[in-house]
Design a protein around this motif. Structure first.
Motif, PDB file in Angstrom:
ATOM      1  N   VAL A 121      -1.717   2.391  -6.486  1.00 46.05           N
ATOM      2  CA  VAL A 121      -1.170   3.833  -5.278  1.00 46.05           C
ATOM      3  C   VAL A 121       0.125   4.366  -6.418  1.00 46.05           C
ATOM      4  O   VAL A 121       0.421   3.764  -6.940  1.00 46.05           O
ATOM      5  N   LYS A 122      -0.441   5.599  -6.417  1.00 48.69           N
ATOM      6  CA  LYS A 122      -0.021   6.154  -7.191  1.00 48.69           C
ATOM      7  C   LYS A 122       1.755   6.567  -7.290  1.00 48.69           C
ATOM      8  O   LYS A 122       2.498   6.549  -7.980  1.00 48.69           O
ATOM      9  N   ASP A 123       1.926   6.611  -5.841  1.00 48.06           N
ATOM     10  CA  ASP A 123       3.930   6.625  -5.966  1.00 48.06           C
ATOM     11  C   ASP A 123       4.246   5.478  -6.240  1.00 48.06           C
ATOM     12  O   ASP A 123       5.465   5.371  -6.711  1.00 48.06           O
ATOM     13  N   ILE A 124       3.771   4.538  -5.478  1.00 46.98           N
ATOM     14  CA  ILE A 124       4.163   2.647  -6.159  1.00 46.98           C
ATOM     15  C   ILE A 124       4.194   3.223  -7.648  1.00 46.98           C
ATOM     16  O   ILE A 124       5.540   2.603  -8.772  1.00 46.98           O
ATOM     17  N   SER A 128      -0.680  -4.593  -5.536  1.00 42.48           N
ATOM     18  CA  SER A 128      -2.038  -3.683  -4.577  1.00 42.48           C
ATOM     19  C   SER A 128      -3.549  -3.965  -4.983  1.00 42.48           C
ATOM     20  O   SER A 128      -3.931  -4.414  -5.993  1.00 42.48           O
ATOM     21  N   TYR A 169       4.610  -4.163 -10.792  1.00 46.01           N
ATOM     22  CA  TYR A 169       3.663  -3.637 -10.451  1.00 46.01           C
ATOM     23  C   TYR A 169       2.404  -4.119 -10.680  1.00 46.01           C
ATOM     24  O   TYR A 169       2.165  -3.339 -11.973  1.00 46.01           O
ATOM     25  N   LEU A 186       0.309  -1.180  -0.300  1.00 48.48           N
ATOM     26  CA  LEU A 186       0.038  -0.247  -0.142  1.00 48.48           C
ATOM     27  C   LEU A 186       0.612   1.401   0.678  1.00 48.48           C
ATOM     28  O   LEU A 186       0.299   2.827   0.089  1.00 48.48           O
ATOM     29  N   ASN A 187       2.197   1.197   0.405  1.00 47.29           N
ATOM     30  CA  ASN A 187       2.730   1.872  -0.150  1.00 47.29           C
ATOM     31  C   ASN A 187       4.280   2.390  -0.828  1.00 47.29           C
ATOM     32  O   ASN A 187       4.690   0.252  -0.832  1.00 47.29           O
ATOM     33  N   ILE A 188       4.828   3.489  -0.630  1.00 50.69           N
ATOM     34  CA  ILE A 188       6.548   2.697  -1.846  1.00 50.69           C
ATOM     35  C   ILE A 188       7.257   2.401  -0.185  1.00 50.69           C
ATOM     36  O   ILE A 188       8.131   1.498  -0.952  1.00 50.69           O
ATOM     37  N   GLU A 189       7.417   2.973   0.325  1.00 55.02           N
ATOM     38  CA  GLU A 189       8.530   1.939   1.881  1.00 55.02           C
ATOM     39  C   GLU A 189       7.918   0.646   1.693  1.00 55.02           C
ATOM     40  O   GLU A 189       9.589   0.613   1.171  1.00 55.02           O
ATOM     41  N   ASP A 190       7.220  -0.058   1.571  1.00 57.11           N
ATOM     42  CA  ASP A 190       6.834  -0.857   1.443  1.00 57.11           C
ATOM     43  C   ASP A 190       7.824  -1.859  -0.033  1.00 57.11           C
ATOM     44  O   ASP A 190       8.216  -3.056   0.056  1.00 57.11           O
TER      45      ASP A 190
END
Length: 263
Positions: free
Chosen positions: A134-137, A130, A148, A112-116
């Motif tokens: 998730v736009k950042d990803i 996802s 992705y 759900l996020n770029i860090e993961d």
């Protein structure tokens, strides 16, 4: 490498002396370079997803259970497998599986996020998924070498994900949207977009999903049966994985032959 016979002895127990789970996840890497290059690794991942017809989706309440269940499924014939983020020690389990099964396509789900996403890459993931876009990803991995797969429901979401660079999308939650009928209907205006059907799919229905337009299906409880997981019945998981792998491959082959005959 684990064998079907060793499943009875718990592959995690036999390997735990060589591989230890760590309490903290792998450190974040530097931001990936955004290069417009031909990503052969992504193409290989896409090819395996399309040719196998199935992505096994694993959820477990412990790292040990996740590892053993994953080994059982992979030994049963599964070639593409994702471990859901909520699984304890998900990145450490993934690292061990990548080491033992280097030719399999292994990834992480519910990212759900770029860090993961970046931790998944560090752990060796060849893809991640996802339940939504998730736009950042999408932005960071558009030109990367890891696939992705964003989750979509509507025609607008499907086209938006594709226009943003998605090579393949996950139709989720497909059963709630109408199942096979929804895949059949939504594929017609988007024949050029690869789709993975996900949620509530049984082994018995995989053939219809693939015949009606899905490139692949996500199987969760159908392989990692809740009762079998609770009882740590890895032989049962092995059997279900073998059944799923065979039926999905047969469905993919039937679809290819039909397309060739219609040329």
């Amino acid at each position: 490498m684990a064998t079907a016979k060793s499943l009875m002895r718990s592959p995690f127990a036999s390997l735990s002396s060589s591989f230890m789970f760590k309490s903290s996840p792998p450190p974040l890497p530097r931001r990936l370079h955004r290069l417009r290059v031909c990503c052969s690794s992504i193409q290989k991942t896409l090819t395996e997803i399309d040719s196998s017809g199935v992505i096994a989706c694993l959820r477990a309440n412990s790292a040990e259970l996740a590892f053993e269940a994953a080994c059982a499924a992979l030994e049963g014939g599964i070639s593409v497998l994702e471990i859901v983020m909520l699984t304890p020690g998900v990145f450490e389990v993934l690292q061990q599986l990548v080491h033992i099964y280097p030719t399999r396509v292994l990834g992480v789900g519910t990212v759900l996020n770029i860090e993961d996403a970046e931790r998944a890459v560090t752990a060796g993931a060849k893809f991640f998924m996802s339940p939504a876009i998730v736009k950042d990803i999408m932005d960071d991995f558009r030109y990367g070498d890891v696939l992705y797969i964003p989750g979509v429901m509507t025609p607008t979401e499907i086209l938006s994900a594709y226009d943003a660079g998605a090579k393949i999308v996950k139709i989720y939650p497909v059963s709630a949207l109408g199942g096979i009928h929804y895949i059949s209907a939504i594929k017609k205006p988007f024949p050029h977009i690869s789709m993975v059907a996900s949620q509530g799919i049984t082994i018995g229905s995989v053939g219809e999903y693939i015949a009606k337009g899905a490139s692949s299906v996500v199987l969760s409880d159908a392989i990692f049966d809740k009762e079998a997981m609770g009882q740590k019945n890895f032989n049962r998981i092995h059997q279900l994985a073998n059944m799923a792998a065979l039926q999905c491959k047969e469905a993919v082959d039937r679809k290819k032959n039909l397309m060739l005959n219609n040329l």
